[in-house]
Design a protein around this motif. Structure first.
Motif, PDB file in Angstrom:
ATOM      1  N   PRO A 188       0.821  -1.430   0.118  1.00 35.52           N
ATOM      2  CA  PRO A 188      -0.090   0.013   0.097  1.00 35.52           C
ATOM      3  C   PRO A 188       0.794   1.507   0.038  1.00 35.52           C
ATOM      4  CG  PRO A 188      -0.633  -1.576   1.720  1.00 35.52           C
ATOM      5  CD  PRO A 188       0.758  -2.074   1.208  1.00 35.52           C
ATOM      6  N   ILE A 189       0.074   2.365  -0.478  1.00 35.14           N
ATOM      7  CA  ILE A 189       0.790   3.718  -0.490  1.00 35.14           C
ATOM      8  C   ILE A 189       0.115   4.468   0.613  1.00 35.14           C
ATOM      9  CG2 ILE A 189       1.142   5.838  -1.771  1.00 35.14           C
ATOM     10  CD1 ILE A 189       1.872   4.075  -4.160  1.00 35.14           C
ATOM     11  N   ALA A 190       0.780   5.140   1.574  1.00 35.16           N
ATOM     12  CA  ALA A 190       0.220   6.035   2.495  1.00 35.16           C
ATOM     13  C   ALA A 190       0.499   7.405   2.218  1.00 35.16           C
ATOM     14  CB  ALA A 190       0.667   5.627   4.104  1.00 35.16           C
ATOM     15  N   ALA A 191      -0.324   8.389   2.371  1.00 34.06           N
ATOM     16  CA  ALA A 191      -0.187   9.821   1.961  1.00 34.06           C
ATOM     17  C   ALA A 191      -0.002  10.655   3.392  1.00 34.06           C
ATOM     18  CB  ALA A 191      -0.974  10.414   1.199  1.00 34.06           C
ATOM     19  N   ASP A 192       0.972  11.305   3.472  1.00 33.00           N
ATOM     20  CA  ASP A 192       1.400  12.314   4.546  1.00 33.00           C
ATOM     21  C   ASP A 192       1.327  13.706   4.150  1.00 33.00           C
ATOM     22  OD1 ASP A 192       1.889  13.729   6.752  1.00 33.00           O
ATOM     23  OD2 ASP A 192       4.091  12.816   6.936  1.00 33.00           O
ATOM     24  N   GLU A 193       2.490  14.196   3.431  1.00 35.94           N
ATOM     25  CA  GLU A 193       2.552  15.637   3.020  1.00 35.94           C
ATOM     26  C   GLU A 193       1.201  15.933   2.107  1.00 35.94           C
ATOM     27  OE1 GLU A 193       6.580  14.611   4.062  1.00 35.94           O
ATOM     28  OE2 GLU A 193       4.925  13.392   3.422  1.00 35.94           O
ATOM     29  N   SER A 194       0.694  15.073   1.327  1.00 39.13           N
ATOM     30  CA  SER A 194      -0.431  15.366   0.435  1.00 39.13           C
ATOM     31  C   SER A 194      -1.734  15.366   1.071  1.00 39.13           C
ATOM     32  CB  SER A 194      -0.657  14.146  -0.605  1.00 39.13           C
ATOM     33  OG  SER A 194       0.808  13.902  -1.386  1.00 39.13           O
ATOM     34  N   VAL A 195      -1.718  15.071   2.475  1.00 33.48           N
ATOM     35  CA  VAL A 195      -2.658  15.509   3.459  1.00 33.48           C
ATOM     36  C   VAL A 195      -2.493  16.707   4.213  1.00 33.48           C
ATOM     37  CG1 VAL A 195      -4.107  14.572   5.291  1.00 33.48           C
ATOM     38  CG2 VAL A 195      -3.334  13.139   3.430  1.00 33.48           C
ATOM     39  N   ARG A 196      -1.456  16.668   4.914  1.00 37.68           N
ATOM     40  CA  ARG A 196      -1.272  17.908   5.653  1.00 37.68           C
ATOM     41  C   ARG A 196      -0.654  18.969   5.290  1.00 37.68           C
ATOM     42  NH1 ARG A 196       4.292  18.133   7.391  1.00 37.68           N
ATOM     43  NH2 ARG A 196       5.495  16.545   6.885  1.00 37.68           N
ATOM     44  N   GLY A 208      -7.556   8.441  -5.846  1.00 36.33           N
ATOM     45  CA  GLY A 208      -7.292   7.267  -5.850  1.00 36.33           C
ATOM     46  C   GLY A 208      -5.767   7.261  -5.760  1.00 36.33           C
ATOM     47  N   ALA A 209      -5.229   8.036  -5.039  1.00 37.58           N
ATOM     48  CA  ALA A 209      -3.579   7.902  -5.224  1.00 37.58           C
ATOM     49  C   ALA A 209      -3.117   7.328  -4.039  1.00 37.58           C
ATOM     50  CB  ALA A 209      -3.252   9.411  -5.225  1.00 37.58           C
ATOM     51  N   ALA A 210      -3.744   6.890  -2.941  1.00 34.92           N
ATOM     52  CA  ALA A 210      -3.155   6.318  -1.529  1.00 34.92           C
ATOM     53  C   ALA A 210      -4.295   5.244  -1.294  1.00 34.92           C
ATOM     54  CB  ALA A 210      -3.096   7.539  -0.784  1.00 34.92           C
ATOM     55  N   ASP A 211      -3.609   4.441  -0.338  1.00 37.52           N
ATOM     56  CA  ASP A 211      -4.462   3.395   0.265  1.00 37.52           C
ATOM     57  C   ASP A 211      -4.879   3.766   1.663  1.00 37.52           C
ATOM     58  OD1 ASP A 211      -4.329   1.223  -1.813  1.00 37.52           O
ATOM     59  OD2 ASP A 211      -2.444   2.013  -1.545  1.00 37.52           O
ATOM     60  N   ILE A 212      -3.762   4.666   2.366  1.00 44.60           N
ATOM     61  CA  ILE A 212      -3.954   4.997   3.909  1.00 44.60           C
ATOM     62  C   ILE A 212      -3.713   6.590   3.722  1.00 44.60           C
ATOM     63  CG2 ILE A 212      -2.746   4.556   5.995  1.00 44.60           C
ATOM     64  CD1 ILE A 212      -1.836   1.937   4.599  1.00 44.60           C
ATOM     65  N   LEU A 213      -4.173   7.342   4.727  1.00 46.68           N
ATOM     66  CA  LEU A 213      -3.898   8.423   5.278  1.00 46.68           C
ATOM     67  C   LEU A 213      -3.075   8.628   6.465  1.00 46.68           C
ATOM     68  CD1 LEU A 213      -7.156  10.599   4.610  1.00 46.68           C
ATOM     69  CD2 LEU A 213      -5.553   9.884   3.071  1.00 46.68           C
ATOM     70  N   VAL A 214      -1.909   9.298   6.565  1.00 48.19           N
ATOM     71  CA  VAL A 214      -1.132   9.752   7.743  1.00 48.19           C
ATOM     72  C   VAL A 214      -1.813  10.989   8.301  1.00 48.19           C
ATOM     73  CG1 VAL A 214       0.938  10.084   8.760  1.00 48.19           C
ATOM     74  CG2 VAL A 214       0.621   8.389   6.843  1.00 48.19           C
ATOM     75  N   VAL A 215      -2.149  10.903   9.288  1.00 48.30           N
ATOM     76  CA  VAL A 215      -2.868  12.358   9.813  1.00 48.30           C
ATOM     77  C   VAL A 215      -2.241  12.893  10.909  1.00 48.30           C
ATOM     78  CG1 VAL A 215      -5.043  13.204  10.477  1.00 48.30           C
ATOM     79  CG2 VAL A 215      -5.163  11.545   8.628  1.00 48.30           C
ATOM     80  N   VAL A 238      -3.332   6.535   9.731  1.00 51.07           N
ATOM     81  CA  VAL A 238      -2.476   6.385  10.685  1.00 51.07           C
ATOM     82  C   VAL A 238      -2.308   7.753  11.264  1.00 51.07           C
ATOM     83  CG1 VAL A 238      -0.174   5.790  11.241  1.00 51.07           C
ATOM     84  CG2 VAL A 238      -1.449   4.452   9.403  1.00 51.07           C
ATOM     85  N   VAL A 239      -2.398   7.773  12.630  1.00 55.73           N
ATOM     86  CA  VAL A 239      -2.152   8.913  13.386  1.00 55.73           C
ATOM     87  C   VAL A 239      -0.762   9.085  13.645  1.00 55.73           C
ATOM     88  CG1 VAL A 239      -2.771  10.434  15.459  1.00 55.73           C
ATOM     89  CG2 VAL A 239      -4.507   8.883  14.514  1.00 55.73           C
ATOM     90  N   SER A 240      -0.139  10.329  13.117  1.00 56.59           N
ATOM     91  CA  SER A 240       1.382  10.526  13.558  1.00 56.59           C
ATOM     92  C   SER A 240       1.564  11.866  14.176  1.00 56.59           C
ATOM     93  CB  SER A 240       1.810  10.112  12.385  1.00 56.59           C
ATOM     94  OG  SER A 240       3.278  10.212  12.490  1.00 56.59           O
TER      95      SER A 240
END
Length: 335
Positions: A188-196, A208-215, A238-240
């Motif tokens: 899977p691909i997780a997105a961090d900077e693309s969220v925050r 549809g660019a990620a499977d998981i969000l890093v929040v 995933v809370v980070s």
């Protein structure tokens, strides 16, 4: 939504600290942060120093949300957390992991500027040897690769049974293309900077660019905004954290405690990367978990680890500018 507290109230309780790290991380050896005390308790304002005022204002909104609003109802008392391995040489991996008591998951930094893929492979191999076949490994490139580099790196690292790859590329389009290329591998691909760091934190999910969000609660403007982003995205989260003090980590723990489902270990164990903290009992992993409870700053530690007068003045000026940004928008939080 709560009213924006007066700037004078924020400045009256503000303390700026400078906390040394056990190993260099994100290019820094000392983490600076501002601690504020609100009606609900201590909170943290700690955008990295290179962030501009517009971006940093979201972090201030997050700090105000946690210090001035009651935390959402907790659905769990303990939060499982991962170890975090900076881009250290492979021979230092065991030393770093020893700071994370009982953690079954390790997040490994890769794609460090000035290093090669071979360094990443050696580091991840050392982590796999340390955590054994049952341990979980995720890697974080912090958008350091283009699509071709990322595809090559994922192939090189796949033998170590990756849980996911975090922010391998910078743009949503690149993430979508990489996800298409490696889908057959089941990583899977997780997105961090693309969220925050995005104007639209849901865009990566919509594409549809990620499977998981890093929040992360603070940069998203607070726990309530983060919960809304997760709900709208419809993806597991995933809370980070962002190398916070124990006060800031307790904000992340409150977010993780409020999630309806918590399918992944959280990146909230990073107090173990600091050699000093603001809490009498730092929020470090014990048996692989941290408690989901508010943390109070210790007055003596705030004095002991106080930043220089020059750096404190810099942070107070930054707080004032970010407060002005929030005042202009008149919407520091989203309920």
């Amino acid at each position: 939504m709560t009213a924006l507290p007066p700037l004078a109230d924020l400045l009256a309780s503000a303390h700026v600290v400078a906390l040394p790290l056990a190993t260099r991380f994100r290019g820094i050896e000392v983490r600076e942060a501002m601690l504020l005390e609100g009606p609900e308790g201590w909170t943290e304002f700690s955008p990295f120093v290179e962030y501009d005022d517009a971006e940093s204002a979201h972090w201030l909104a997050g700090a105000i949300d946690f210090g001035w609003m009651p935390a959402p109802r907790a659905l769990r008392a303990d939060i499982p957390v991962n170890a975090t391995v900076p881009a250290v040489p492979a021979e230092r991996v065991a030393e770093v992991l020893s700071r994370f008591d009982g953690c079954r998951t390790a997040k490994v930094k890769v794609a460090e500027a000035g290093q090669r893929l071979g360094d990443d492979v050696a580091r991840v191999r050392a982590v796999r040897e340390a955590v054994g076949p049952e341990g979980r490994i995720r890697v974080d490139a912090n958008a350091g690769w283009n699509v071709d580099e990322a595809e090559h790196a994922v192939h090189a690292l796949a033998e170590f049974d990756l849980e996911y790859v975090e922010q391998p590329c910078a743009s949503v389009d690149e993430l979508a293309e990489l996800r298409r290329r490696i889908r057959y591998m089941g990583i899977p691909i997780a997105a961090d900077e693309s969220v925050r760091k995005a104007q639209d934190p849901i865009a990566v999910a919509r594409a549809g660019a990620a499977d998981i969000l890093v929040v992360k609660a603070q940069p998203l403007g607070g726990i309530r905004r983060a919960l809304a982003v997760i709900e709208q995205a419809g993806l597991p989260a995933v809370v980070s954290s962002a190398l916070d003090t124990s006060v800031g980590l307790s904000m992340g723990a409150a977010l993780a405690a409020a999630l309806p489902a918590l399918d992944f270990d959280c990146g909230l164990g990073t107090a173990s990367l600091l050699t000093a903290d603001v809490a009498a009992v730092p929020l470090r992993p014990r048996g692989g978990v941290i408690p989901a409870a508010r943390v109070a700053a210790d007055p003596a530690l705030l004095v002991r680890h106080a930043a220089s007068p020059e750096r404190a003045a810099w942070w107070r000026a930054r707080l004032s500018r970010c407060h002005a940004v929030l005042a202009q928008t008149s919407q520091p939080h989203e309920a």
